[in-house]
Design a protein around this motif. Structure first.
Motif, PDB file in Angstrom:
ATOM      1  N   ASP A  37      48.513  23.542  16.556  1.00  0.00           N
ATOM      2  CA  ASP A  37      49.421  24.313  17.411  1.00  0.00           C
ATOM      3  C   ASP A  37      50.702  24.756  16.694  1.00  0.00           C
ATOM      4  O   ASP A  37      51.671  25.166  17.345  1.00  0.00           O
ATOM      5  N   SER A  55      43.992  23.259  13.889  1.00  0.00           N
ATOM      6  CA  SER A  55      43.447  23.813  15.128  1.00  0.00           C
ATOM      7  C   SER A  55      44.530  24.523  15.942  1.00  0.00           C
ATOM      8  O   SER A  55      45.643  24.015  16.093  1.00  0.00           O
ATOM      9  N   ARG A  56      44.179  25.711  16.416  1.00  0.00           N
ATOM     10  CA  ARG A  56      45.053  26.528  17.276  1.00  0.00           C
ATOM     11  C   ARG A  56      46.357  26.928  16.592  1.00  0.00           C
ATOM     12  O   ARG A  56      47.308  27.355  17.245  1.00  0.00           O
ATOM     13  N   ASP A 114      39.872  27.738  16.399  1.00  0.00           N
ATOM     14  CA  ASP A 114      40.699  28.526  17.318  1.00  0.00           C
ATOM     15  C   ASP A 114      42.034  28.956  16.711  1.00  0.00           C
ATOM     16  O   ASP A 114      42.987  29.256  17.434  1.00  0.00           O
TER      17      ASP A 114
END
Length: 318
Positions: free
Chosen positions: A54, A73-74, A94
């Motif tokens: 994130d 991730s993300r 992602d």
């Protein structure tokens, strides 16, 4: 001089960070979840097994950095340079990468479920054996090496893959549209219903490929080779395929309507039920070709398609 791990974590707790020289720093295994940073220099830093989930990083330098096993991730990366970095076994699930340099990156065994690359440099990128789902748009990936890879739900648009080596790969629910695949090696791939619409495949090799139901509409295939390829029910309408070699290929019930096939080689091909409506077949080699039930020009359809209104009937003439 780089900050220590403790100093960096303390600084991050105060809020977004920017314009720090952290080159060569040792930050293995640290948690940077949700980090907001701009202009960081992390050249040659050790970020292996760190957690950047994130995170949002803009204009950061990761050249030669070690991120093996890292969690990305993300994460959102914009205008970041990862050239020569090690991302092996990292999780990129992602993530969104915009205008990033990933040239010569080692990403074997990385997880890339749902990753988006837009306007990125992917030349020399070492991909894992399993790719996708993913979206690549407007990227530069000439010479990409991905032999025998497994591609699943990968959408590639307006991307250069000239001279790419994709032989023996398996492509499921994939599309390479408006792409440059000039002289790419797609031999022996298994890719039913693959879309290559509007793409350039000049001189590409598709020998022995399984492309049943594949979509080539409006693609360019001059001097390409598809010897022994399986193209049953494939759609090649409006393709520019002058000199295309289809010797020994299976083209049963394929649609080549309006294709330009001047000088193509269909010797020993299986063309049962193939639709050639409006196609240019000048100097095509048919030696030994099975042309049973070949569907030629549909005259009423041609007349309707070529009909032009009399000038006296137009609104401007009233």
């Amino acid at each position: 001089m780089s900050l220590s791990a403790e100093q960096l974590l303390a600084l991050i707790e105060q809020g977004p960070i920017r314009d720090l020289d952290l080159s060569g720093g040792q930050y293995s295994g640290l948690k940077f979840v949700g980090l907001r940073a701009d202009g960081l220099n992390l050249r040659g830093a050790d970020l292996s097994a760190c957690d950047l989930s994130d995170a949002v990083l803009v204009d950061c330098q990761f050249q030669g950095a070690r991120l093996s096993g890292a969690a990305l991730s993300r994460a959102h990366f914009e205008r970041c340079d990862f050239s020569g970095a090690d991302l092996s076994a990292a999780s990129l699930d992602d993530g969104w990468w915009l205008q990033c340099n990933l040239s010569q990156v080692q990403a074997s065994q990385a997880l890339m479920h749902g990753v988006t690359w837009q306007h990125c440099d992917l030349r020399g990128l070492r991909l894992p054996e399993q790719i996708g789902p993913a979206l690549w748009m407007d990227c530069e990936a000439a010479g990409l090496q991905a032999v025998a890879a497994q591609w699943f739900q990968v959408q590639v648009r307006r991307t250069s893959l000239a001279h790419a080596h994709l032989a023996q790969g398996r492509f499921e629910q994939c599309a390479f549209e408006h792409c440059d695949l000039e002289r790419a090696d797609l031999s022996q791939i298994v890719a039913p219903f693959l879309s290559l619409a509007y793409s350039t495949l000049d001189g590409a090799c598709l020998d022995g490929a399984r492309l049943e139901g594949a979509i080539f509409n409006y693609a360019r295939l001059p001097q390409a080779s598809a010897r022994g390829a399986h193209l049953a029910q494939a759609r090649l309408g409006h393709t520019h395929a002058q000199g295309l070699c289809l010797s020994g290929a299976c083209l049963e019930y394929a649609d080549v309507s309006y294709a330009r096939l001047q000088g193509a080689d269909l010797s020993s091909a299986q063309a049962k039920g193939m639709r050639v409506h409006g196609a240019d077949l000048h100097q095509v080699c048919w030696d030994g070709c099975d042309k049973q039930d070949l569907q030629g020009d549909d005259i009423p359809r041609l007349q309707a398609e070529r009909w032009c209104a009399d000038a006296r009937w137009t609104l401007s003439a009233l």
